[in-house]
Each structure stands twice: as structure tokens, then as C-alpha cells.
Design a protein around this motif. Structure first.
Motif, PDB file in Angstrom:
ATOM      1  N   ILE A 155       0.839  -1.195   0.000  1.00 10.54           N
ATOM      2  CA  ILE A 155       0.000   0.000   0.000  1.00 10.54           C
ATOM      3  C   ILE A 155       0.874   1.245   0.000  1.00 10.54           C
ATOM      4  CG2 ILE A 155      -1.877   1.199   1.162  1.00 10.54           C
ATOM      5  CD1 ILE A 155      -2.593  -1.593   0.179  1.00 10.54           C
ATOM      6  N   PRO A 156       0.747   2.118  -1.008  1.00 10.01           N
ATOM      7  CA  PRO A 156       1.554   3.348  -1.023  1.00 10.01           C
ATOM      8  C   PRO A 156       1.304   4.192   0.214  1.00 10.01           C
ATOM      9  CG  PRO A 156       0.474   3.001  -3.149  1.00 10.01           C
ATOM     10  CD  PRO A 156      -0.116   1.999  -2.202  1.00 10.01           C
ATOM     11  N   ALA A 157       2.335   4.849   0.698  1.00 13.01           N
ATOM     12  CA  ALA A 157       2.232   5.628   1.925  1.00 13.01           C
ATOM     13  C   ALA A 157       1.208   6.751   1.807  1.00 13.01           C
ATOM     14  CB  ALA A 157       3.607   6.199   2.295  1.00 13.01           C
ATOM     15  N   ARG A 158       1.030   7.306   0.593  1.00  7.78           N
ATOM     16  CA  ARG A 158       0.137   8.459   0.427  1.00  7.78           C
ATOM     17  C   ARG A 158      -1.227   8.067  -0.143  1.00  7.78           C
ATOM     18  NH1 ARG A 158       5.163  10.884  -1.620  1.00  7.78           N
ATOM     19  NH2 ARG A 158       5.981  12.378  -0.092  1.00  7.78           N
ATOM     20  N   ILE A 159      -1.591   6.804  -0.112  1.00  8.46           N
ATOM     21  CA  ILE A 159      -2.878   6.394  -0.674  1.00  8.46           C
ATOM     22  C   ILE A 159      -4.034   7.066   0.061  1.00  8.46           C
ATOM     23  CG2 ILE A 159      -3.227   4.367   0.795  1.00  8.46           C
ATOM     24  CD1 ILE A 159      -3.883   4.509  -2.994  1.00  8.46           C
ATOM     25  N   GLY A 160      -3.819   7.403   1.342  1.00  6.05           N
ATOM     26  CA  GLY A 160      -4.858   8.080   2.104  1.00  6.05           C
ATOM     27  C   GLY A 160      -5.195   9.458   1.559  1.00  6.05           C
ATOM     28  N   VAL A 161      -4.238  10.099   0.875  1.00  4.14           N
ATOM     29  CA  VAL A 161      -4.506  11.403   0.266  1.00  4.14           C
ATOM     30  C   VAL A 161      -5.629  11.284  -0.750  1.00  4.14           C
ATOM     31  CG1 VAL A 161      -3.548  13.235  -1.184  1.00  4.14           C
ATOM     32  CG2 VAL A 161      -2.160  12.227   0.642  1.00  4.14           C
ATOM     33  N   LEU A 162      -5.613  10.208  -1.529  1.00  8.36           N
ATOM     34  CA  LEU A 162      -6.674   9.984  -2.511  1.00  8.36           C
ATOM     35  C   LEU A 162      -8.024   9.806  -1.829  1.00  8.36           C
ATOM     36  CD1 LEU A 162      -5.053   7.626  -5.160  1.00  8.36           C
ATOM     37  CD2 LEU A 162      -5.939   9.910  -5.547  1.00  8.36           C
ATOM     38  N   ALA A 163      -8.029   9.039  -0.744  1.00  6.23           N
ATOM     39  CA  ALA A 163      -9.283   8.834  -0.021  1.00  6.23           C
ATOM     40  C   ALA A 163      -9.809  10.150   0.550  1.00  6.23           C
ATOM     41  CB  ALA A 163      -9.076   7.812   1.103  1.00  6.23           C
ATOM     42  N   ASP A 164      -8.916  10.987   1.065  1.00  2.00           N
ATOM     43  CA  ASP A 164      -9.336  12.280   1.601  1.00  2.00           C
ATOM     44  C   ASP A 164      -9.918  13.168   0.504  1.00  2.00           C
ATOM     45  OD1 ASP A 164      -8.599  11.600   4.146  1.00  2.00           O
ATOM     46  OD2 ASP A 164      -6.636  12.567   4.041  1.00  2.00           O
ATOM     47  N   LEU A 165      -9.277  13.174  -0.668  1.00  3.94           N
ATOM     48  CA  LEU A 165      -9.790  13.971  -1.780  1.00  3.94           C
ATOM     49  C   LEU A 165     -11.154  13.459  -2.232  1.00  3.94           C
ATOM     50  CD1 LEU A 165      -6.543  14.467  -3.904  1.00  3.94           C
ATOM     51  CD2 LEU A 165      -7.833  16.234  -2.694  1.00  3.94           C
ATOM     52  N   ALA A 166     -11.309  12.137  -2.266  1.00  7.30           N
ATOM     53  CA  ALA A 166     -12.603  11.569  -2.657  1.00  7.30           C
ATOM     54  C   ALA A 166     -13.689  11.960  -1.663  1.00  7.30           C
ATOM     55  CB  ALA A 166     -12.492  10.046  -2.753  1.00  7.30           C
ATOM     56  N   ARG A 167     -13.345  11.952  -0.374  1.00  5.54           N
ATOM     57  CA  ARG A 167     -14.323  12.351   0.644  1.00  5.54           C
ATOM     58  C   ARG A 167     -14.678  13.832   0.490  1.00  5.54           C
ATOM     59  NH1 ARG A 167     -11.416  11.345   4.534  1.00  5.54           N
ATOM     60  NH2 ARG A 167     -12.093   9.211   4.974  1.00  5.54           N
ATOM     61  N   GLU A 168     -13.668  14.641   0.227  1.00  2.41           N
ATOM     62  CA  GLU A 168     -13.870  16.080   0.088  1.00  2.41           C
ATOM     63  C   GLU A 168     -14.753  16.423  -1.114  1.00  2.41           C
ATOM     64  OE1 GLU A 168     -11.036  19.851  -1.154  1.00  2.41           O
ATOM     65  OE2 GLU A 168     -10.163  18.198   0.003  1.00  2.41           O
TER      66      GLU A 168
END
Length: 470
Positions: A155-168
Motif C-alpha cells: 500500500i503506497p504511503a500516500r494512498i490516504g490522500v486519494l481517499a481524503d480527496l474523494a471524501r472532500e
């Protein structure tokens, strides 16, 4: 065993519990309590830790997030809490506290007592907006931890950034794109395309702009990319996490001869693989053709990985390929790898620098461009430096004579590591005055690193790799 005995049963349900505005309580002290408290220090939950009387000070990184009280909790402390972790105490006190918490609707975890708990703590992979839990129902926590470690590498370390953008952007996307199937197509494009690459590279703002362009129908057509990736010395375990991820995502892999089968096995099965390997005096695919191949496939909008043994920028001609791809107007990124000198030295137990013996280290090629400048042998022969030669087996007589001619003593220790970090690794030690003879006597012909300097003597103190004798 009956066939039905093999049927898998889901023994636990790994529910996801929102933490915003919730209260989590930990009681007890020591390593077990600290481990539970540490789970929540970066969460939005309110963390309360009741350490009891006379406990050691709470670690500073937890204290700044938690409300810490050096007493036992009372009933009123439990009101409104969602989770309670009880880490230690007398059995009667634990049972009483757990019963009180349950009366108030609090879920209870009694550490190291799965049967007495309302839930077990899973092993967790936390990527901010993405959280993965691995649960064994308390039966085999060590297995859960091992599985978590394996998933961490995927799992890439910054994959959570994508999830945050999707939530936003979720509400905006829903208001603009009415049909469910169209929204799903949008998210597949947004979370797997250029926005994803920008987010994983650390450009959150750029990823958001790309998503908004896609939402407005003004996104640029899919464009390819070339990744110059260091495959390391051969051992798949020495591949970087990013390199492994890029291999899994690649549409096309253009690889060298020195890239091991174990590394290539990490790639997608359906990826196009192109072997452009070279051997001494035999270059079936000229360098210009390699560069044209990279450009051709990337121009089709594909993800191209140029997989190079060791590191792309250390005797790998990565600089030439970087320039060629950029000149074609195609994006190119570089992922470093562990270069052979470092891997071989580590395997042989040779420190390339040492306070007592070598204040510098120089990497040099035993083979230079025809009619090009030779290496600076005056610097390479310095008595307080380590010289490391790549591609030096065929050039061993010349290396020996030039080092001696520039003042390096004949008795200077040397080490040769052939097929370093692989199961076929061989190590040889000797002195500079016998370098050429050593190559001939031992029939050294595989990819070999030559280390010259006082630190090379360290290799003689380390046994050969055990795999050879298995």
C-alpha cells in the motif's frame, strides 16, 4: 477430513467505527496500555488514559494527544465513551469495571483476554483515509502482525490522500454527475489516472486540480509515463517498496540482463516484458533503440518501467535515457535502487568508509567509453580511501597496473564479490599485487564488484554465504 471441514467460516466481523467526536478510554499502565493508547494518538477521538497511582510518566508523544489521569476511573468517567481498553489489574477490579462500562453501553476490550472481551484489537494498516484491519479473533495475533507487515509493503504511503480527496469532493461529484454508473466511471478514472500519480508523488493540490478538471470535462487525454527504476543487486528483498509498487502497476517493463527473475516475478502477469540486456561486447539492442522503445510505448499512454540493475544513475546510463524521454515531451520519474557496490559490501561485511582506514569512497567503472577519458587513478589510489570498481573483471590487469603506478601499495587488501546478494554469490580476498592473477585462478566471470583498500580486509573475517553449502 470431510469436504465441509474445509469450508471457510467468518468467525469475526471487522466493522469500521467512526472516531470523530467519540471518546476512547484506556486504563492501566505499562507496555500493553501504552500500545492501546498509541493506536488513537493520531485519530480524531478524545483519548483518556487512566494510568492508576504511581505509574511511570506517559511518553511525550502520547501525552500531547491524551488526557492523562494518575488514578483509577470511576463510573462517571465512563459516560459517553465508545471503547474501553483494560490493560491489567486485579481480576475482581477488572470484572467490576467491565460490568459498569457495559451497563453504560461501552464496548470493552480486556487486553490479552479475548474470550472476556466484547471485541478484539486487529492489526492495523493506517493510511489516513484508508484503514485496513487484519483480525484473527484473538487466536493468532502474531499471524495478524505478519500479514500486516506484508500488506504495508503493497500500500503506497500516500494512498490516504486519494481517499481524503474523494471524501472532500464526494458531494460535488454527486451533484454534478447524476447517474450512478457515470459517477462510478468518473471515480475509476480519477482514482487510477493522473490524479492518483500526483497524489502518490506528494502533490495533493495538483491531484485535486486534476480531479476538478476531470469533473468539468476538461481533463487532458491520458498520457504515458516512464519510470527509471533501480532493481537493486538481484535479491528481491532489497527492492524498494516504491519500485515494487511501480512493477505491479506497469503496463510495459523494459529490463536489463542483470535484473533477476525474482524481481520480475513481482510484475503483473499481463505486463509486456522487453529484454534489452547487454553483455560484454554484445549489445543486441543499441542504446538508441532502448530509448526509442521507452518513448514509443509511453506515447501510447502506457505506464513504462525501465528496470535497471542496481541504481539507474550509477553506471546504468539512466542519465541518457532521462534526457531522451524528456526531449520527447514525456514525463519521466526516477526511483533509486541499491547499487551493487553497497549490496556487495554489505553482504561481505566490508565497510566502504571507516574512521581508522578510509575517509572516502569512490565508485569507478573498469570499462570506459572508447576514446573517452579514463578514471582519475591518482584519486582512486589514495591510501586513506576505498576504491570500488564496477565491470572490472576483464579490466583487472589494467586496474592493477594503474593503481600500482599511482602509488597504491601491492599489499593493499582487495575483495572481489561475484554475483553479489544472490544465491550464487562468491567472495575472494587477496592483495592488489595479485588482482589479475586472482581473477584467472578463480575463473571469475560473473558480474563482480572489486573493492580495493584497507577495509577490504574485513571480508576475510566473514564466512561465505550459507546458501552455497545448503
Amino acid at each position: 477430513m470431510r469436504a465441509q471441514d474445509w469450508i471457510c467460516q467468518m468467525r469475526v466481523f471487522p466493522a469500521s467505527m467512526p472516531l470523530e467526536g467519540r471518546t476512547v478510554i484506556v486504563t492501566g499502565h505499562g507496555p500493553m496500555a501504552e500500545a492501546k493508547a498509541r493506536l488513537f494518538v493520531t485519530s480524531p477521538a478524545r483519548l483518556k488514559w487512566f494510568t492508576g497511582h504511581g505509574a511511570d510518566p506517559v511518553p511525550a508523544d502520547i501525552a500531547q494527544y491524551a488526557t492523562v489521569m494518575d488514578r483509577e476511573p470511576i463510573r462517571s468517567d465512563l459516560h459517553g465513551a465508545m471503547l474501553l481498553f483494560i490493560a491489567g489489574g486485579e481480576p475482581e477490579a477488572i470484572a467490576e469495571l467491565a460490568a459498569t462500562a457495559r451497563e453504560l453501553g461501552v464496548l470493552v476490550n480486556i487486553v490479552d483476554s479475548p474470550a472476556a472481551s466484547d471485541f478484539q484489537t486487529p492489526a492495523i494498516v493506517d493510511r489516513d483515509g484508508i484503514v485496513i484491519s487484519i483480525a484473527s479473533g484473538g487466536a493468532a495475533p502474531v499471524l495478524s502482525v505478519d500479514i500486516r507487515a506484508a500488506i504495508e509493503t503493497l500500500i503506497p504511503a500516500r494512498i490516504g490522500v486519494l481517499a481524503d480527496l474523494a471524501r472532500e469532493l464526494r458531494g460535488t461529484v454527486k451533484s454534478v454527475i447524476k447517474r450512478f454508473d457515470d459517477r462510478r466511471a468518473f471515480w475509476e478514472m480519477a482514482l487510477r489516472g493522473k490524479a492518483r500519480d500526483l497524489a502518490l508523488s506528494g502533490d495533493r493540490a495538483g491531484a485535486r486540480r486534476e480531479m476538478m478538471r476531470a469533473l468539468n470535462g476538461s481533463a487532458e487525454p491520458a498520457t504515458g509515463i516512464v519510470h527509471l527504476v533501480g532493481a537493486g543487486p538481484g535479491d528481491p528483498d532489497l527492492l524498494t517498496l516504491k519500485a515494487a509498487r511501480l512493477l505491479r502497476e506497469a503496463d510495459v517493463i523494459v529490463h536489463d540482463r542483470l535484473v533477476s527473475a525474482g524481481v520480475l516475478d513481482l510484475a503483473r502477469r499481463d505486463a509486456i516484458r522487453i529484454d534489452v540486456g547487454k553483455t560484454k561486447g554484445h549489445h543486441p539492442v543499441p542504446q538508441q533503440s532502448i530509448e526509442e522503445t521507452l518513448i514509443e510505448h509511453a506515447a501510447k499512454g502506457l505506464r513504462v518501467v525501465r528496470l535497471k540493475g542496481g541504481d539507474p544513475f550509477i553506471f546504468g546510463r539512466g542519465g541518457e535515457e532521462l534526457e531522451a524521454v524528456r526531449a520527447a515531451g514525456i514525463e519521466v520519474q526516477v526511483t533509486p535502487g541499491i547499487t551493487a557496490a553497497m549490496a556487495c559490501a554489505a553482504s561481505a561485511g566490508i565497510p566502504l568508509t571507516h574512521r581508522d582506514h578510509a575517509q572516502s569512497v569512490t565508485f569507478a567503472s573498469g570499462v570506459v567509453k572508447q576514446d573517452g577519458p579514463d578514471a582519475d587513478y591518482r584519486a582512486l589510489a589514495a591510501s586513506n580511501s576505498t576504491a570500488v570498481f564496477y565491470m572490472g573483471v576483464g579490466a583487472a590487469p589494467g586496474i592493477q597496473s594503474k593503481m600500482l603506478a599511482h602509488g597504491r601499495a601491492p599489499q593493499t587488501p582487495i575483495a572481489l564479490i561475484e554475483n553479489g546478494s544472490s544465491d550464487g554469490e562468491r567472495r575472494f580476498t587477496g592483495t592488489l599485487g595479485d588482482l589479475a592473477g586472482l581473477v584467472v585462478r578463480e575463473a571469475i566471470s560473473g558480474p563482480t564488484i572489486i573493492i580495493i583498500g584497507e577495509t577490504a580486509a574485513f571480508s576475510a573475517r566473514l564466512p561465505q554465504r550459507q546458501e552455497q553449502f545448503a
